[in-house]
Design a protein around this motif. Structure first.
Motif, PDB file in Angstrom:
ATOM      1  N   LYS A 148     -17.663  32.400 -12.729  1.00 21.20           N
ATOM      2  CA  LYS A 148     -16.532  33.572 -12.481  1.00 21.20           C
ATOM      3  C   LYS A 148     -16.431  33.526 -10.792  1.00 21.20           C
ATOM      4  CE  LYS A 148     -16.069  35.631 -16.377  1.00 21.20           C
ATOM      5  NZ  LYS A 148     -14.769  35.499 -17.109  1.00 21.20           N
ATOM      6  N   PRO A 149     -15.209  33.638 -10.335  1.00 23.50           N
ATOM      7  CA  PRO A 149     -15.173  33.692  -8.812  1.00 23.50           C
ATOM      8  C   PRO A 149     -15.882  34.720  -8.329  1.00 23.50           C
ATOM      9  CG  PRO A 149     -13.035  34.178  -9.888  1.00 23.50           C
ATOM     10  CD  PRO A 149     -13.986  34.054 -10.877  1.00 23.50           C
ATOM     11  N   VAL A 150     -16.630  34.554  -7.112  1.00 27.04           N
ATOM     12  CA  VAL A 150     -17.463  35.602  -6.626  1.00 27.04           C
ATOM     13  C   VAL A 150     -16.803  36.003  -5.128  1.00 27.04           C
ATOM     14  CG1 VAL A 150     -19.717  35.464  -5.184  1.00 27.04           C
ATOM     15  CG2 VAL A 150     -19.796  34.521  -7.338  1.00 27.04           C
ATOM     16  N   CYS A 183     -25.795  43.148   0.774  1.00 29.99           N
ATOM     17  CA  CYS A 183     -27.048  42.680   0.484  1.00 29.99           C
ATOM     18  C   CYS A 183     -26.985  41.500  -0.446  1.00 29.99           C
ATOM     19  CB  CYS A 183     -28.000  43.911  -0.080  1.00 29.99           C
ATOM     20  SG  CYS A 183     -28.276  45.217   1.009  1.00 29.99           S
ATOM     21  N   LEU A 184     -25.933  41.415  -1.277  1.00 28.68           N
ATOM     22  CA  LEU A 184     -26.095  40.306  -2.102  1.00 28.68           C
ATOM     23  C   LEU A 184     -25.860  38.977  -1.386  1.00 28.68           C
ATOM     24  CD1 LEU A 184     -23.815  41.600  -5.101  1.00 28.68           C
ATOM     25  CD2 LEU A 184     -26.343  41.458  -5.079  1.00 28.68           C
ATOM     26  N   GLU A 185     -26.385  38.030  -1.671  1.00 26.82           N
ATOM     27  CA  GLU A 185     -26.179  36.658  -1.053  1.00 26.82           C
ATOM     28  C   GLU A 185     -25.296  35.672  -1.959  1.00 26.82           C
ATOM     29  OE1 GLU A 185     -29.090  35.396   1.515  1.00 26.82           O
ATOM     30  OE2 GLU A 185     -30.064  37.444   1.338  1.00 26.82           O
ATOM     31  N   GLU A 186     -24.206  35.070  -1.644  1.00 25.75           N
ATOM     32  CA  GLU A 186     -23.557  34.279  -2.592  1.00 25.75           C
ATOM     33  C   GLU A 186     -24.452  32.962  -3.145  1.00 25.75           C
ATOM     34  OE1 GLU A 186     -19.643  33.443  -1.182  1.00 25.75           O
ATOM     35  OE2 GLU A 186     -19.287  32.336  -3.068  1.00 25.75           O
ATOM     36  N   LYS A 187     -25.350  32.436  -2.164  1.00 22.96           N
ATOM     37  CA  LYS A 187     -25.859  31.032  -2.354  1.00 22.96           C
ATOM     38  C   LYS A 187     -27.109  31.174  -3.073  1.00 22.96           C
ATOM     39  CE  LYS A 187     -23.021  28.482   0.640  1.00 22.96           C
ATOM     40  NZ  LYS A 187     -23.021  28.073   2.278  1.00 22.96           N
ATOM     41  N   LYS A 188     -27.623  32.344  -3.115  1.00 26.68           N
ATOM     42  CA  LYS A 188     -28.855  32.916  -3.820  1.00 26.68           C
ATOM     43  C   LYS A 188     -28.618  33.397  -5.137  1.00 26.68           C
ATOM     44  CE  LYS A 188     -31.882  33.240   0.228  1.00 26.68           C
ATOM     45  NZ  LYS A 188     -32.667  34.240   0.973  1.00 26.68           N
ATOM     46  N   VAL A 189     -29.838  33.259  -5.977  1.00 27.67           N
ATOM     47  CA  VAL A 189     -29.687  33.758  -7.313  1.00 27.67           C
ATOM     48  C   VAL A 189     -29.920  35.357  -7.091  1.00 27.67           C
ATOM     49  CG1 VAL A 189     -30.957  34.047  -9.590  1.00 27.67           C
ATOM     50  CG2 VAL A 189     -30.748  31.992  -8.422  1.00 27.67           C
ATOM     51  N   ASN A 190     -28.985  36.362  -7.289  1.00 26.81           N
ATOM     52  CA  ASN A 190     -29.076  37.619  -7.097  1.00 26.81           C
ATOM     53  C   ASN A 190     -29.438  38.542  -8.284  1.00 26.81           C
ATOM     54  OD1 ASN A 190     -27.939  38.158  -4.289  1.00 26.81           O
ATOM     55  ND2 ASN A 190     -26.270  37.158  -5.509  1.00 26.81           N
ATOM     56  N   LEU A 236     -21.251  44.907 -10.187  1.00 26.34           N
ATOM     57  CA  LEU A 236     -21.022  43.783 -11.263  1.00 26.34           C
ATOM     58  C   LEU A 236     -19.864  43.033 -10.979  1.00 26.34           C
ATOM     59  CD1 LEU A 236     -22.323  45.544 -14.269  1.00 26.34           C
ATOM     60  CD2 LEU A 236     -23.632  43.657 -13.122  1.00 26.34           C
ATOM     61  N   VAL A 237     -18.829  43.688 -10.638  1.00 27.67           N
ATOM     62  CA  VAL A 237     -17.380  43.064 -10.407  1.00 27.67           C
ATOM     63  C   VAL A 237     -17.460  42.239  -9.204  1.00 27.67           C
ATOM     64  CG1 VAL A 237     -14.911  43.687  -9.638  1.00 27.67           C
ATOM     65  CG2 VAL A 237     -16.145  45.266 -11.145  1.00 27.67           C
ATOM     66  N   THR A 238     -18.448  42.113  -8.290  1.00 33.12           N
ATOM     67  CA  THR A 238     -18.644  40.955  -7.469  1.00 33.12           C
ATOM     68  C   THR A 238     -18.656  39.610  -7.949  1.00 33.12           C
ATOM     69  OG1 THR A 238     -20.802  41.120  -7.232  1.00 33.12           O
ATOM     70  CG2 THR A 238     -19.677  42.409  -5.745  1.00 33.12           C
ATOM     71  N   CYS A 286     -18.135  41.098 -19.068  1.00 34.87           N
ATOM     72  CA  CYS A 286     -16.774  40.381 -18.472  1.00 34.87           C
ATOM     73  C   CYS A 286     -16.794  39.533 -17.321  1.00 34.87           C
ATOM     74  CB  CYS A 286     -15.964  41.357 -17.695  1.00 34.87           C
ATOM     75  SG  CYS A 286     -15.334  42.789 -19.033  1.00 34.87           S
ATOM     76  N   TYR A 287     -18.267  39.538 -16.651  1.00 38.82           N
ATOM     77  CA  TYR A 287     -18.683  38.718 -15.780  1.00 38.82           C
ATOM     78  C   TYR A 287     -19.810  37.793 -16.072  1.00 38.82           C
ATOM     79  CZ  TYR A 287     -15.440  41.588 -12.887  1.00 38.82           C
ATOM     80  OH  TYR A 287     -14.188  42.204 -12.590  1.00 38.82           O
ATOM     81  N   GLY A 288     -20.068  37.715 -17.184  1.00 37.55           N
ATOM     82  CA  GLY A 288     -21.106  36.937 -17.730  1.00 37.55           C
ATOM     83  C   GLY A 288     -22.511  37.021 -16.952  1.00 37.55           C
TER      84      GLY A 288
END
Ligand code: SF4
Ligand code: MSK
Length: 654
Positions: free
Chosen positions: A403-405, A258-265, A331-333, A356-358
């Motif tokens: 951080k890498p996604v 459900c998370l989207e890389e190109k959107k603000v989650n 959050l680790v994503t 850790c993931y900012g």
């Protein structure tokens, strides 16, 4: 030295496993790792210790529980009953405080002091008033007119306040309890007066030197638990429906995809729907979307977790990213641009993982601050101020993502948002909406019985696995399953919340599901929405044909992977209402004690139902099915009779 941790054995959720692998590479520790590193205390886990005064703490021997007593002379039964009672108190307090928070907000809305929220479901408001004998019409000059909605709301709020503050009498929703069940509670003296009084009295009675007889202690913890189920939780559900709308079946996605890389989650975690509802407005505000686009994002994406997520999944179809054991893993994503939380089931471990993931980690409720989190208090009279700030922080984080996604590409469609009202409609249609067809299909044997499978996930067992296997076994054996909370998300990920899942059901249940167009597993919301299950079983008893008390019904409850004190309160109000209830994972009372015997056998003589335990999912489901069969036999409906199933043509004719 830390034990080796087998990630593949920790969960059946591929997304969670993928994130556990990533966390390992990133050197990040999650609750799964901490559970692996920390052995369970053999004394505390079975309530064989007491620290209720400073003559102790006193530890008894689980191997020889009657071999010694605490310094004050308290026996294992007193110690275990007091500990159990305090779990009920904490769980009931969480739900009732949640309900009271909702009622406070409702009162402000009713008095016109809050702009951010309004009464969205006037029909539900009237329905609740009617069930509490509050007149919804008034006669003016011989003409019957609807009463003013605001006036009704004020009167309802005053009436429901008795759920908490009343010192004598019966809580308002006792009116919804089937007569014979209520009669039994009256005989036992366990009808709740007001939640605050029950919680206070229970804490008093578990203080050193007060109630030291486990059966008497159990009477008060039953009363306390009932003040949760038929009190605080039910108020929370009903007020949330009035303010934000009664859920109707809606398709929605669950899982980390459900998370989207190109959107603000933006991710919301916790329990109360107030902040989440305001957040829905914020992420749909064109000004906020513009800000996200200006930061290089394709837009704003909102997802829920735990029971906050379950509330809005049910009401609005907002995607749900995962249950309790997936919150840190999400959050680790690296893709979560903000996680905002309110109350309950929010692991403190989220704070260092977010760091850790900012990811900005935001607390919003004065009751729940967390070290390392930023607190932005939500003011109900102006909720947008808080949630807009949270969205702006998320946009900022998106712009500066460092951080890498890695987003697990799993998401599963399901139907959520069943409620008492929608189940009534689905079963009987607009003109014949009632539970008669359900009872009818139970009597004719197509549906063997109904099970409520609810509750948390727990790293002490294989995450999601017990939930899914229990539910599959039940539907295979023609038991219709109703679910809430984290359990719903587990079965949603397993694809059981769609009508096509009827293929996993026994022939009779599959036939009913296909005829009325429902899945064999009904998702009814969050943990406070277990009150919807109480309303459903009360209705089944009131409709007739299946006995007179809830304890006569062929129904069972289950929390296969429970972990919270709220689960103990829920289990106790299920049992005290007359629903045999099986817990998995572990049970916090020592085997071989009189108190355990009382919970597992003695309560049958009081309320017609008991607790039970089975960690193995197949044994767990088998116990529930055996209980359902026992009830069918007692009702004389164990032999299959051919009764006509109502289809659309029948309904039209009627
Ligand atoms: Fe020990 Fe009794 Fe004090 Fe509990 S109340 S710690 S059993 S002395
Ligand atoms: S969130 S109480 S882990 S169901 Fe309600 Fe999930 Fe259990 Fe919390």
């Amino acid at each position: 030295m830390a034990k080796e941790f087998n990630i593949q054995e920790a969960s059946i959720c591929p997304s969670t496993i993928q994130m556990l692998e990533k966390a390992k590479k990133d050197g990040v520790s999650l609750a799964f790792n901490r559970a692996n590193d920390m052995s369970v205390c053999p004394i505390g886990s079975v309530s064989a210790c007491c620290k209720n005064c400073s003559m102790g703490p006193c530890r008894l021997s689980p191997k020889d529980p009657y071999g010694k007593q605490g310094v004050c002379g308290a026996t294992i039964d007193t110690i275990a009953a007091r500990n159990f009672a305090r779990m009920v108190v904490a769980g009931a307090a969480a739900h009732t405080d949640h309900g009271m928070g909702m009622l406070d907000c409702f009162k402000e809305v009713a008095h016109g002091k809050v702009d951010g929220f309004r009464i969205k479901d006037e029909g539900k408001l009237k329905f609740v008033c009617e069930t509490l004998d509050i007149p919804t019409t008034v006669e003016v000059d011989g003409e019957v007119k609807d009463r003013d909605i605001k006036e009704l709301a004020v009167e309802l709020a005053e009436e429901l306040e008795r759920t908490y503050t009343q010192v004598e009498g019966e809580i308002p929703f006792a009116k919804r309890v089937p007569e014979k069940t209520l009669e039994r509670w009256r005989e036992l003296g366990i009808v709740p007066r007001g939640a605050m009084r029950e919680l206070m009295e229970m804490m008093h009675r578990t203080h050193i030197g007060v109630d030291q007889e486990y059966v008497n202690i159990s009477r008060q913890f039953q009363r306390t638990a009932l003040s949760d189920g038929w009190g605080g939780s039910m108020v929370a559900t009903e007020i949330s429906d009035i303010l934000f709308g009664t859920p109707k079946p809606i398709q929605a996605y669950v899982d980390m995809g459900c998370l989207e890389e190109k959107k603000v989650n933006v991710v919301i975690n916790g329990h109360e729907p107030i902040m989440f509802e305001a957040m829905i407005d914020s992420v749909n505000d064109p000004k906020m979307i513009e800000k996200a686009k200006a930061a290089g994002a394709e837009g704003l994406n909102l997802a829920g977790m735990c029971c906050s997520g379950a509330e809005v999944l049910s009401r609005h179809g907002v995607p749900h990213a995962g249950n309790f054991m997936s919150t840190e893993a999400l959050l680790v994503t690296g893709a979560v641009d903000v996680m905002a939380v309110d109350v309950q089931c929010i692991k403190q471990g989220l704070s260092p993982v977010a760091e850790c993931y900012g990811t900005p980690f935001i607390t919003t409720n004065y009751r729940a601050h967390i070290e390392g989190a930023t607190h932005i208090q939500l003011d109900e009279s102006n909720p947008r101020e808080c949630v807009d700030k949270i969205v702006e922080l998320a946009i900022e984080r998106f712009k500066n993502r460092s951080k890498p996604v890695e987003i697990p590409q799993n998401k599963h469609i399901g139907i959520h948002g069943f409620s008492h009202e929608s189940i009534t409609y689905h079963l009987g249609g607009t003109f014949r909406g009632s539970y008669v067809p359900l009872n009818d299909n139970i009597i004719n044997g197509r549906i063997r019985g109904v099970a409520g499978v609810v509750g948390c996930t727990n790293p002490r067992v294989k995450h999601d696995w017990v939930h899914v296997e229990v539910v599959k076994e039940l539907i295979k054996n023609n038991v219709l399953v109703v679910q809430t909370g984290c359990s719903t998300i587990a079965t949603g990920k397993a694809g059981l919340l769609v009508p096509e899942a009827a293929k996993f059901a026994g022939d009779g249940l599959a036939e009913v599901c296909e005829t009325v167009g429902i899945p064999p597993v009904l998702s009814v919301g969050s943990c406070v929405d277990n009150s919807r299950i109480l309303i459903a079983v009360a209705e089944m008893a009131n409709i007739g044909g299946l006995g007179e008390k809830i304890s006569d019904l062929p129904v069972a409850g289950s929390a296969p992977e429970w972990m919270s004190e709220k689960a103990i309160s829920i289990g106790q109000y299920f049992v005290s209402s007359g629903v045999y209830t099986v817990f998995g994972a572990s049970f916090p009372v020592l085997e071989g004690t009189k108190f355990k015997e009382h919970l597992f056998k003695g309560l049958e003589g009081e309320v017609g139902a008991t607790w039970d335990f089975a960690a193995d999912p197949y044994e767990h489901a088998a116990k529930m099915i055996a209980h359902i069969d026992k009830k069918r036999e007692a009702l004389g409906i164990h032999e299959k009779k051919e009764r006509k199933l109502f289809d659309m043509a029948d309904r039209r004719e009627l």
